[in-house]
Write a protein that holds these residues in place. Structure first.
Motif, short mmCIF file in Angstrom:
data_model
loop_
_atom_site.label_atom_id
_atom_site.label_comp_id
_atom_site.label_asym_id
_atom_site.label_seq_id
_atom_site.Cartn_x
_atom_site.Cartn_y
_atom_site.Cartn_z
N TYR A 7 0.76 -1.10 -0.07
CA TYR A 7 0.04 -0.08 -0.11
C TYR A 7 0.75 1.14 0.07
N HIS B 283 -14.44 -1.30 -12.89
CA HIS B 283 -13.50 -1.97 -12.27
C HIS B 283 -13.05 -3.51 -12.75
N GLN C 247 -3.38 -8.54 -5.58
CA GLN C 247 -3.76 -7.22 -5.02
C GLN C 247 -3.29 -6.17 -5.36
N GLU D 70 -5.94 -5.19 -8.07
CA GLU D 70 -7.02 -4.89 -7.48
C GLU D 70 -6.94 -3.30 -7.37
N TYR D 71 -5.99 -2.74 -6.84
CA TYR D 71 -5.92 -1.28 -6.60
C TYR D 71 -5.86 -0.60 -7.90
N ASP E 72 -9.43 -0.69 -9.19
CA ASP E 72 -10.24 0.64 -8.49
C ASP E 72 -10.06 1.89 -9.12
N THR F 274 -16.01 4.85 -4.54
CA THR F 274 -15.99 4.47 -3.26
C THR F 274 -17.49 4.06 -2.71
N LEU G 13 -17.44 0.37 -3.20
CA LEU G 13 -16.57 -0.32 -2.05
C LEU G 13 -17.36 -0.35 -0.93
N HIS H 130 -7.87 -9.96 -2.98
CA HIS H 130 -8.10 -8.76 -2.80
C HIS H 130 -7.37 -7.94 -1.36
N ALA I 127 -10.80 -3.91 1.89
CA ALA I 127 -11.64 -2.78 1.46
C ALA I 127 -11.22 -1.53 2.05
N ARG J 239 -8.28 -0.12 0.04
CA ARG J 239 -8.57 0.40 -1.19
C ARG J 239 -9.57 1.53 -1.36
N HIS J 240 -10.43 1.57 -0.17
CA HIS J 240 -11.31 3.13 0.14
C HIS J 240 -10.10 4.23 0.39
#
Length: 424
Positions: free
Chosen positions: A68, A216, A293, A296-297, A300, A313, A316, A375, A378, A381-382
């Motif tokens: 992240y 997505h 993963q 997935e970002y 998004d 958002t 999500l 994933h 969440a 991700r948000h």
């Protein structure tokens, strides 16, 4: 219910009152003290031993946090391979070469010796093993209803518009099913792109969230997701299949002392081989899913480009509330109501949970943390989306257009409603 605890429940880092929802271990909402802790009572065991699960959770937390931090500080538009993706492809190629070698050896044993010969039995066994371990290309699932352009022109047009807005190819096959989910994948030897929309989810989303969902899922066609590449499937599946193949069958079938000893030795050998293969499978899966993963970002980010940050958002938050959404859809379907009622009920459910949603997002960072998760949590991700520059929607789905799409899907909604009515 949200609980706060002061005094003995104060955060040792910043002194603020700790919080808890769903009877989870308390944490600090401000500095996130104890959010990374392992909550044995609420987290399902992964490997069966709590001391191992605690350590794998700690490792997953460190790797996920590092990923992240690395992605949050740079543009997410790159679709190149990550180190995990390149390693997965390399291992997959080695496994494919190994399976091919097993098949070639089996054929050679069949033709190299005159019949009858024990080598023929070994050759047939090796060919059978190669067939079991061969790559699978997949196919359109039987429960997916394929939508032609003539049947759903508005939906096809929307998919194409969203794909154009994010620079993704359109799917070869567009379908719907009755799951509270959606997915994009490639099937068959020609790797035809399939986009499937679960109607309980699609029907429960408002316009911006629907565009975000399309953005997505279509984003997976361009974000380098290792789960969808033909060269990465062997690394994700082959060792797991082999571990199942060599796992000893339960029960004892031998008669006599020598037979029992032979069976016992065989079970030890096959059991040891099965466990070694399974450990290798877990290690490869944990490595490959770092790349998943990351993808997935990126997906998004594609969702935010298409639907704007608000739409992405919003999606999500709906996905964080799938249990509530499933209940809303089930109750409405049992009452004979269609997607308009599903959307209204979902909106009411999210509005009622608005005060606790920030804590739900935070708690997901703990409870969705796993070495084997496809994933990221969440909540992260948000956080990734809201920490970046705000984006306005490139595609706007008006209420009138959404109604026309729902009219195209009316027959499929009725079928999904019947299935959902009796689920759970």
């Amino acid at each position: 219910m949200i609980t706060t605890m002061a005094g003995p429940g104060a955060c040792p880092e910043c002194g603020a009152a700790t919080v808890s929802i769903r009877e989870a271990l308390p944490w600090c909402a401000g500095c996130e003290w104890n959010l990374d802790g392992y909550d044995r009572a609420r987290q399902a065991p992964e490997l069966g031993w709590s001391w191992i699960d605690r350590r794998t959770h700690r490792l997953a937390t460190r790797l996920t946090r590092q990923q992240y931090a690395a992605l949050a500080g740079r543009p997410l538009g790159s679709t190149g391979w990550s180190l995990a993706g390149a390693l997965t492809v390399g291992i997959s190629i080695l496994l494919l070469v190994g399976v091919l070698a097993v098949a070639v050896l089996g054929v050679w044993l069949l033709i190299a010796f005159p019949f009858p010969n024990f080598a023929i039995v070994v050759g047939l066994a090796l060919i059978g093993l190669a067939l079991v371990l061969r790559p699978r290309f997949g196919r359109v699932p039987p429960d997916v209803d394929v939508l032609t352009r003539a049947e759903a022109p508005e939906l096809h047009a929307l998919v194409e518009e969203v794909a154009s807005s994010i620079g993704a190819p359109v799917p070869h096959v567009l379908g719907v099913d009755s799951d509270l989910n959606a997915y994009a994948t490639a099937v068959g030897p020609r790797r035809r792109r399939l986009l499937c929309l679960g109607l309980p989810l699609w029907g429960a989303l408002d316009g911006p969230a629907r565009v975000a969902l399309l953005g997505h899922e279509l984003g997976h066609f361009v974000n380098g997701d290792v789960r969808r590449g033909p060269l990465t499937q062997p690394a994700l599946n082959m060792l797991g299949i082999a571990a199942d193949l060599f796992r000893p069958a339960p029960g004892t079938y031998g008669v006599g002392l020598l037979a029992l000893i032979g069976e016992w030795l065989g079970r030890i050998l096959s059991g040891t081989l099965s466990r070694l293969l399974f450990v290798g499978h877990l290690a490869l899966a944990a490595t490959a899913l770092r790349g998943s993963q990351r993808a997935e970002y990126l997906a998004d980010e594609m969702a935010a480009r298409a639907a704007g940050t608000a739409g992405a958002t919003r999606l999500l938050d709906v996905l964080l509330s799938t249990e509530s959404v499933a209940l809303v859809v089930r109750q409405a379907a049992r009452g004979g109501h269609g997607p308009a009622a599903w959307r209204a009920g979902t909106a009411r459910s999210l509005a009622a949970a608005n005060d606790r949603l920030p804590l739900v997002r935070q708690l997901s960072v703990r409870e969705e943390m796993s070495l084997f998760a496809t994933h990221p949590p969440a909540g992260l991700r948000h956080r990734m989306l809201t920490a970046r520059s705000w984006q306005d929607p490139a595609v706007v789905l008006t209420d009138a257009r959404a109604e026309r799409i729902d009219a195209e899907l009316a027959r499929h909604y009725e079928r999904a409603g019947r299935i959902v009515s009796w689920a759970g």
